[in-house]
Design an enzyme around this catalytic site. Structure first.
Site, PDB file in Angstrom:
ATOM      1  N   LYS A 113      -4.494 -10.221 -21.782  1.00  0.00           N
ATOM      2  CA  LYS A 113      -5.192  -8.959 -22.034  1.00  0.00           C
ATOM      3  C   LYS A 113      -6.481  -8.821 -21.237  1.00  0.00           C
ATOM      4  O   LYS A 113      -6.970  -7.721 -21.026  1.00  0.00           O
ATOM      5  CB  LYS A 113      -5.488  -8.798 -23.532  1.00  0.00           C
ATOM      6  CG  LYS A 113      -4.238  -8.562 -24.367  1.00  0.00           C
ATOM      7  CD  LYS A 113      -4.595  -8.131 -25.786  1.00  0.00           C
ATOM      8  CE  LYS A 113      -3.336  -7.956 -26.632  1.00  0.00           C
ATOM      9  NZ  LYS A 113      -3.632  -7.715 -28.043  1.00  0.00           N
ATOM     10  N   LYS A 194       9.510  -6.335 -26.384  1.00  0.00           N
ATOM     11  CA  LYS A 194       9.565  -5.995 -27.808  1.00  0.00           C
ATOM     12  C   LYS A 194       8.987  -4.610 -28.066  1.00  0.00           C
ATOM     13  O   LYS A 194       8.106  -4.165 -27.337  1.00  0.00           O
ATOM     14  CB  LYS A 194       8.843  -7.067 -28.638  1.00  0.00           C
ATOM     15  CG  LYS A 194       7.350  -6.859 -28.786  1.00  0.00           C
ATOM     16  CD  LYS A 194       6.805  -7.733 -29.895  1.00  0.00           C
ATOM     17  CE  LYS A 194       5.330  -7.439 -30.157  1.00  0.00           C
ATOM     18  NZ  LYS A 194       5.061  -6.175 -30.850  1.00  0.00           N
ATOM     19  N   LYS A 197       3.277  -1.162 -30.745  1.00  0.00           N
ATOM     20  CA  LYS A 197       2.567   0.051 -31.144  1.00  0.00           C
ATOM     21  C   LYS A 197       2.044   0.823 -29.949  1.00  0.00           C
ATOM     22  O   LYS A 197       1.821   2.015 -30.013  1.00  0.00           O
ATOM     23  CB  LYS A 197       1.400  -0.293 -32.071  1.00  0.00           C
ATOM     24  CG  LYS A 197       1.880  -0.635 -33.472  1.00  0.00           C
ATOM     25  CD  LYS A 197       0.770  -0.537 -34.480  1.00  0.00           C
ATOM     26  CE  LYS A 197       0.480  -1.884 -35.088  1.00  0.00           C
ATOM     27  NZ  LYS A 197      -0.299  -2.763 -34.217  1.00  0.00           N
TER      28      LYS A 197
HETATM   29  P1  ATP Z   1       0.226  -4.395 -30.980  1.00  0.00           P
HETATM   30  O1  ATP Z   1       0.975  -3.877 -29.813  1.00  0.00           O
HETATM   31  O2  ATP Z   1      -1.040  -3.669 -31.281  1.00  0.00           O
HETATM   32  O3  ATP Z   1       0.067  -5.903 -31.030  1.00  0.00           O
HETATM   33  P2  ATP Z   1       2.474  -4.672 -32.783  1.00  0.00           P
HETATM   34  O4  ATP Z   1       3.521  -3.620 -32.745  1.00  0.00           O
HETATM   35  O5  ATP Z   1       2.767  -5.991 -32.172  1.00  0.00           O
HETATM   36  O6  ATP Z   1       1.152  -4.008 -32.211  1.00  0.00           O
HETATM   37  P3  ATP Z   1       1.098  -5.914 -34.969  1.00  0.00           P
HETATM   38  O7  ATP Z   1       0.165  -5.165 -35.841  1.00  0.00           O
HETATM   39  O8  ATP Z   1       0.572  -6.831 -33.924  1.00  0.00           O
HETATM   40  O9  ATP Z   1       2.071  -4.853 -34.303  1.00  0.00           O
HETATM   41  O10 ATP Z   1       2.142  -6.724 -35.847  1.00  0.00           O
HETATM   42  C1  ATP Z   1       2.377  -6.473 -37.210  1.00  0.00           C
HETATM   43  C2  ATP Z   1       3.574  -7.295 -37.642  1.00  0.00           C
HETATM   44  O11 ATP Z   1       4.788  -6.756 -37.098  1.00  0.00           O
HETATM   45  C3  ATP Z   1       3.530  -8.752 -37.169  1.00  0.00           C
HETATM   46  O12 ATP Z   1       4.030  -9.565 -38.215  1.00  0.00           O
HETATM   47  C4  ATP Z   1       4.474  -8.779 -35.980  1.00  0.00           C
HETATM   48  O13 ATP Z   1       5.067 -10.048 -35.776  1.00  0.00           O
HETATM   49  C5  ATP Z   1       5.522  -7.757 -36.402  1.00  0.00           C
HETATM   50  N1  ATP Z   1       6.151  -7.115 -35.237  1.00  0.00           N
HETATM   51  C6  ATP Z   1       5.513  -6.386 -34.294  1.00  0.00           C
HETATM   52  N2  ATP Z   1       6.381  -5.913 -33.390  1.00  0.00           N
HETATM   53  C7  ATP Z   1       7.621  -6.333 -33.769  1.00  0.00           C
HETATM   54  C8  ATP Z   1       8.949  -6.172 -33.233  1.00  0.00           C
HETATM   55  N3  ATP Z   1       9.171  -5.434 -32.148  1.00  0.00           N
HETATM   56  N4  ATP Z   1       9.984  -6.749 -33.885  1.00  0.00           N
HETATM   57  C9  ATP Z   1       9.763  -7.476 -35.011  1.00  0.00           C
HETATM   58  N5  ATP Z   1       8.555  -7.677 -35.554  1.00  0.00           N
HETATM   59  C10 ATP Z   1       7.480  -7.124 -34.959  1.00  0.00           C
HETATM   60 MG    MG Z   2       1.196  -7.530 -31.984  1.00  0.00          MG
END
Ligand code: ATP
Ligand code: MG
Length: 321
Positions: A113, A194, A197
Site C-alpha cells: 500500500k 478477491k 470494497k
Molecule cells: P478492503 O478492500 O478495505 O480491505 P475488504 O473487502 O477486504 O475491504 P475488510 O473490511 O478488510 O473487507 O474485511 C472484512 C472481512 O471480510 C474480513 O474477515 C475478510 O477476511 C472478509 N473478506 C473480505 N473480502 C472477502 C472476499 N472476497 N471473500 C471472502 N471473505 C472476504
Molecule cells: Mg481487507
C-alpha cells in the site's frame, strides 16, 4: 481468563459486499450458537489511508446496520465501533513500546500500500500493532483470518508472547482459525483477484438493487471452454460462480454446459440471500437511533474487560496507577 472468544472486524472503507457476507459475516452468525464473538467496525483502521470523514461516519453506521440485518444477534454478539472503546488506542500505544520498527516495516500489506510513494500515513505502518491491540484487548483466543491477515496475526502472537515473557503473564496468545464454511469470493469481472470494497468492477454490494446484481453476474467473466466445472486455475470465473451458487443455495449447477444457465441460477441464489437482508436493513435504517443504542450496549458489554486488560498492561509496564 481464556474462553474461546472470537473477533471479526469490518473496515468502513466501502459498502459491505458478497465476499464480506460469505467469508466473514455468515461464519460469524453460524458460530453464534456455540462460540462467543465480538463484531467490530474498525473505523480507526479506515483512517490509515486518505479518507472522507463524512463517508467513514456514514459507512460505520451502515455497516453496523447491515450486520444486524444479516442476522448478527447483539444479545449474543456485541457489535462495537472500535473508536468508541478508547482502550483500543491506549493499548495500541502501549504495544508500540514492545514492537520493533523492522517488524512493522516488513509487513507485506504496508509494502504494497505504500509502494506508490506519495503521502503515506504513519498509521498505515503501525496499523498491525493496532490490530494486535484489538485482539489482545478483548482476551481473544480465536481470530478468523484469511491469508491476507496471516502475517498480522503472527505479529499479534509475537507481541503477546514477548510481552508476557518480559513483563509477566498479561495477554492471551491468540490463534488463527479458518472459520467453518467460509467462502472466498472473487471479483466477478476479474476472477483472479478477491472481491473487495474498493477497486474491481465485479463487486456485488449487499445493498445493491436487484438490477445491479443481475447485471454484474450477467457480465461476469467466464471462458471459452464451455464446461461448467470447478477448476480454479483454468476456469477461475466459472469456479467462482459455482462457489457463489453453492454458498448461497447449497446447490450445484443444473446444466454442465450452459454458462447462461449457471449465471441465471447464481443470480436467483444471490437474490434469495440478499432480498431479506435489504428488507431488514430498510426497517433498521429507518431508526438509526435504535442502531446507535445497540452499538452503545455493545461498548458497555465489552468495556469492563477492556479496562481490566489495559490496567494489567499499565501495571506490568511500570506506569503509576
Ligand atoms: P478492503 O478492500 O478495505 O480491505 P475488504 O473487502 O477486504 O475491504 P475488510 O473490511 O478488510 O473487507 O474485511 C472484512 C472481512 O471480510 C474480513 O474477515 C475478510 O477476511 C472478509 N473478506 C473480505 N473480502 C472477502 C472476499 N472476497 N471473500 C471472502 N471473505 C472476504
Ligand atoms: Mg481487507
Amino acid at each position: 481468563m481464556t474462553t474461546t472468544r472470537r473477533l471479526t472486524g469490518f473496515k468502513p472503507t466501502g459498502h459491505l459486499h458478497l465476499g464480506n457476507l460469505l467469508g466473514a459475516l455468515r461464519p460469524l452468525i453460524a458460530a453464534q450458537g456455540h462460540t462467543e464473538s465480538i463484531a467490530m467496525i474498525a473505523d480507526l483502521h479506515a483512517l490509515t489511508v486518505d479518507h472522507d470523514p463524512a463517508r467513514v461516519r456514514a459507512l460505520t453506521l451502515e455497516q453496523a446496520t447491515v450486520l444486524l440485518a444479516a442476522g448478527v444477534d447483539p444479545e449474543r454478539t456485541p457489535i462495537i465501533v472500535q473508536s468508541q472503546v478508547p482502550e483500543h488506542t491506549e493499548l495500541h500505544y502501549l504495544l508500540e513500546c514492545v514492537a520493533g520498527y523492522g517488524e512493522a516495516a516488513r509487513m507485506i500489506q504496508f509494502k504494497e500500500k505504500s509502494a506508490g510513494g506519495g503521502h503515506v500515513r504513519l498509521s498505515l505502518l503501525t496499523y498491525p500493532v493496532l490490530m494486535a491491540a484489538d485482539i489482545l484487548l478483548h482476551d481473544i483466543l480465536q481470530v478468523p483470518v484469511g491469508e491476507d491477515q496471516n502475517q498480522h496475526l503472527e505479529l499479534a502472537r509475537t507481541l503477546a508472547t514477548r510481552f508476557n515473557t518480559r513483563y509477566g503473564e498479561t495477554f492471551t496468545v491468540p490463534e488463527g482459525v479458518r472459520p467453518e464454511a467460509a467462502a472466498r469470493v472473487m471479483d466477478l469481472a476479474e476472477p483472479t483477484t478477491k472481491m473487495g470494497k474498493s477497486g474491481g468492477t465485479g463487486r456485488i454490494a449487499l445493498l445493491d438493487p436487484p438490477e445491479v446484481v443481475r447485471k454484474v453476474i450477467a457480465r461476469a467473466v467466464t471462458d471459452e471452454i464451455g464446461e461448467v466445472r470447478r477448476d480454479q486455475e483454468k476456469q477461475p470465473g466459472v469456479s467462482n460462480l459455482i462457489d457463489i451458487l453453492a454458498a448461497c443455495s447449497g446447490q450445484a449447477p443444473s446444466d454442465p454446459h450452459s454458462y447462461g444457465r449457471l449465471k441465471r441460477e447464481t443470480t436467483d441464489a444471490v437474490e434469495a440471500v440478499l432480498t431479506p437482508i435489504r428488507a431488514r436493513h430498510a426497517e433498521l435504517a429507518a431508526d438509526p437511533g435504535h442502531v446507535r443504542s445497540i452499538l452503545a450496549a455493545g461498548v458497555a458489554a465489552v468495556r469492563p474487560r477492556a479496562i481490566a486488560v489495559v490496567r494489567r498492561t499499565r501495571d506490568a509496564l511500570g506506569l503509576l496507577d
